[in-house]
Enzyme design. Structure first.
Site: not given
Ligand code: THU
Length: 136
Positions: A46, A48, A57, A59, A90, A93
């Site tokens: 991920n 941000e 994310c 994925e 999520c 994704c």
């Molecule tokens: N996140 C992912 O990268 N993949 C997931 O399957 C769940 C959530 C990330 C998004 C964000 O940067 C952090 O986790 C908190 O939600």
């Protein structure tokens, strides 16, 4: 028949990339690795952003790496994260995976100790909308 996905390899790739995640806001680092139809493993983490909704994310990163690397389909995907809860993809994704996967494509969820659960994509995203819905 394609070879059965090697989840140990996906686990190792996702665990290796998770520490590289850029997650200064949530402090929740996620790694993901997928097996492409080309036999290659693609990983992502991920990333941000100070403008929160712009973050991506793990994925999404793995899927982008697959497309950039020439893969055209997801044979299996694994998501790796910390904490007691299952780090399931999520909603957005799930749809991103749907674009490149079949209903029966396995989605494995892992924590530091190993794989915690396995779903099919159809279990996570039933009755989904996909490429075949659009006329070509
Ligand atoms: N996140 C992912 O990268 N993949 C997931 O399957 C769940 C959530 C990330 C998004 C964000 O940067 C952090 O986790 C908190 O939600």
């Amino acid at each position: 028949m394609p070879a059965a996905p090697d989840f140990d390899t996906l686990f190792a790739a996702a665990a290796a990339i998770q520490p590289r995640a850029y997650a200064p806001y949530s402090r929740f680092k996620v790694g993901s690795a997928l097996l492409g139809d080309d036999g290659a493993v693609y990983a992502g983490c991920n990333v941000e952003n100070a403008a929160y909704p712009v973050g991506t994310c793990a994925e999404a990163g793995a899927i982008a790496a697959m497309v950039a690397g020439g893969g055209q389909a997801i044979r299996a995907i694994l998501v790796f994260g910390d904490g007691a809860e299952l780090v399931t993809p999520c909603g957005a994704c799930r749809q991103r995976i749907r674009e490149f996967a079949m209903p029966e494509t396995p989605v494995a969820i892992a924590g530091p100790e190993g794989i915690r659960a396995r779903f099919t994509l159809a279990e996570l995203l039933p009755a989904s909308f996909g490429p075949a819905n659009l006329p070509r």
